[in-house]
Design a protein around this motif. Structure first.
Motif, mmCIF file in Angstrom:
data_model
loop_
_atom_site.group_PDB
_atom_site.id
_atom_site.type_symbol
_atom_site.label_atom_id
_atom_site.label_comp_id
_atom_site.label_asym_id
_atom_site.label_seq_id
_atom_site.Cartn_x
_atom_site.Cartn_y
_atom_site.Cartn_z
ATOM 1 N N ASP A 127 0.865 -0.979 -0.304
ATOM 2 C CA ASP A 127 -0.007 -0.044 -0.081
ATOM 3 C C ASP A 127 1.204 1.296 -0.142
ATOM 4 O OD1 ASP A 127 -2.577 -1.573 -0.395
ATOM 5 O OD2 ASP A 127 -2.580 -1.520 2.102
ATOM 6 N N ILE A 128 0.480 2.236 0.072
ATOM 7 C CA ILE A 128 0.978 3.611 0.213
ATOM 8 C C ILE A 128 -0.206 4.622 0.799
ATOM 9 C CG2 ILE A 128 -0.144 4.444 -1.658
ATOM 10 C CD1 ILE A 128 3.125 5.538 -2.338
ATOM 11 N N ASP A 129 0.739 6.216 1.083
ATOM 12 C CA ASP A 129 0.034 6.872 2.187
ATOM 13 C C ASP A 129 0.706 7.658 1.705
ATOM 14 O OD1 ASP A 129 -1.337 8.269 4.046
ATOM 15 O OD2 ASP A 129 -0.392 7.223 5.696
ATOM 16 N N LEU A 130 -0.837 8.752 1.505
ATOM 17 C CA LEU A 130 -0.609 10.461 0.850
ATOM 18 C C LEU A 130 -0.574 11.376 1.696
ATOM 19 C CD1 LEU A 130 -1.496 9.562 -3.127
ATOM 20 C CD2 LEU A 130 0.909 9.163 -2.357
ATOM 21 N N SER A 131 -1.167 10.972 2.730
ATOM 22 C CA SER A 131 -1.906 12.398 3.245
ATOM 23 C C SER A 131 -0.350 12.778 4.567
ATOM 24 C CB SER A 131 -2.488 11.500 4.536
ATOM 25 O OG SER A 131 -2.407 9.952 4.982
ATOM 26 N N PHE A 141 -4.312 4.521 -2.212
ATOM 27 C CA PHE A 141 -3.887 5.833 -2.741
ATOM 28 C C PHE A 141 -4.740 6.709 -2.587
ATOM 29 C CE2 PHE A 141 -4.670 3.710 -6.561
ATOM 30 C CZ PHE A 141 -4.617 5.123 -7.526
ATOM 31 N N ILE A 142 -6.040 6.182 -3.186
ATOM 32 C CA ILE A 142 -7.295 6.766 -2.819
ATOM 33 C C ILE A 142 -7.783 7.056 -1.937
ATOM 34 C CG2 ILE A 142 -9.920 6.458 -3.632
ATOM 35 C CD1 ILE A 142 -8.042 7.088 -6.089
ATOM 36 N N ALA A 202 -7.882 11.041 -0.120
ATOM 37 C CA ALA A 202 -8.777 11.703 -0.003
ATOM 38 C C ALA A 202 -9.280 12.599 1.485
ATOM 39 C CB ALA A 202 -9.669 10.528 0.306
ATOM 40 N N VAL A 203 -7.960 11.337 1.943
ATOM 41 C CA VAL A 203 -7.772 12.494 3.890
ATOM 42 C C VAL A 203 -7.196 13.160 3.647
ATOM 43 C CG1 VAL A 203 -6.603 11.540 6.155
ATOM 44 C CG2 VAL A 203 -7.944 9.578 4.482
ATOM 45 N N THR A 204 -5.825 13.441 2.723
ATOM 46 C CA THR A 204 -4.699 14.526 2.450
ATOM 47 C C THR A 204 -5.623 15.744 1.862
ATOM 48 O OG1 THR A 204 -3.459 13.397 0.903
ATOM 49 C CG2 THR A 204 -3.263 15.190 0.987
#
Length: 314
Positions: free
Chosen positions: A64-68, A120-121, A125-127
């Motif tokens: 996975d990945i976390d963009l936030s 990532f979606i 959104a959290v970002t």
């Protein structure tokens, strides 16, 4: 297996060589680089990235990945600044930062795991929610706080020598090594990232592992956000802009596979130092922040290409 280990040794050896080359070059081009005060400054600067990188490492191990990350920093900093103004309590602010980050991470993990939505979606959104809320609450104006009881998290020292953020980073990295390398949970994270379906057939609750990993990452982002707010002297809605890029770069550069299931935390820590020294050195040489983003983008691309090539030949 031996081929895979040899590639890992070569990769980490290359990182060490790059780190030494950076130190030599920046020491040559900037007389103030290789000084005790700047080395302490580098350690302080990398602490925020280093703490969050432990959580991102586990997330990427899952595939996975976390963009936030950066947006969580800003949100935590703004909320904690308001809380400190109301309470003047260091303890309450720390608990609040940890609680906020943990809840955000848990929510991201729950939506990703139970909603079967790509991480990532979810984190994109959290970002938007966190960054937007930070701007709404502040009206785009920083909440300045100079009280040492608040700034101690980012600017304080232990025994007037070692920065508090560095001490926190060392403790968290040590805990990360133990958790990932010596516990059943750590083995499950590797297993779920390597083959999620096989892990389910083996009786591992993959959704629970995913939620726990995102929760841990959120917890660490909460701490990092408070440290950054302390260093900046308040809650800034724009704080942590593109911070996730540094965190992801360090993890991928350290040899963690974007496909999941492969990676070592000590490689990530090497990546943290490589990127941290690069940022510091380029800044001391007055290189534009725009060009710094270009350089880090190229580094990510090279690291991913290396990972893909290694996966095909292993």
């Amino acid at each position: 297996m031996n081929l895979s280990k040899n590639k890992e040794i070569i990769r980490q050896g290359t990182l060490v060589a790059v780190l030494l080359l950076e130190v030599v070059l920046f020491s040559y081009f900037s007389r103030n680089f290789f000084t005790f005060s700047n080395l302490i400054n580098v350690l302080r600067q990398i602490s925020v990235t280093g703490i969050s990188a432990v959580g991102m490492f586990m997330i990427i191990l899952l595939g996975d990945i976390d963009l936030s990350v950066g947006a969580v920093y800003a949100f935590v900093g703004v909320i904690c600044a308001y809380i400190f103004r109301a309470t003047q309590s260091t303890v309450i602010v720390f608990i609040s930062a940890v609680a906020i980050g943990t809840c955000i991470g848990m929510l991201s993990g729950f939506i990703t795991a139970k909603g079967k939505i790509p991480a990532f979606i979810t984190t994109l959104a959290v970002t938007s929610v966190c960054r937007g809320t930070a701007y709404i609450l502040t009206g785009g104006t920083p909440i300045g706080i100079s009280n040492p009881k608040f700034t101690v998290f980012g600017s304080g020292y232990v025994f007037s020598m070692v920065p508090i953020p560095v001490v926190i980073m060392i403790v968290i990295v040590a805990a990360g090594f133990f958790l990932v390398g010596y516990t059943r949970f750590g083995r499950y994270v590797y297993a779920c990232g390597g083959n999620g379906q096989a892990s389910r057939w083996s009786g591992i609750n993959v959704d629970r592992i995913r939620i726990l990993v995102f929760t841990i990452s959120g917890f660490l982002c909460g701490i990092s956000g408070l440290i950054l707010a302390g260093r900046l002297g308040g809650g800034l809605p724009g704080a942590g802009d593109s911070a996730e890029m540094d965190v992801i770069t360090t993890v991928v550069l350290g040899g963690t596979s974007m496909a999941g299931g492969k990676g070592k935390l000590w490689g990530v820590i090497l990546g943290v130092f490589v990127i941290g020294v690069l940022n510091n050195g380029l800044t001391m040489m007055n290189v534009s922040s725009y060009w710094q983003q270009v350089v880090k983008g190229i580094i990510i691309l090279i690291a991913v290409l290396f990972d893909i090539h290694a996966s095909k030949t292993s």
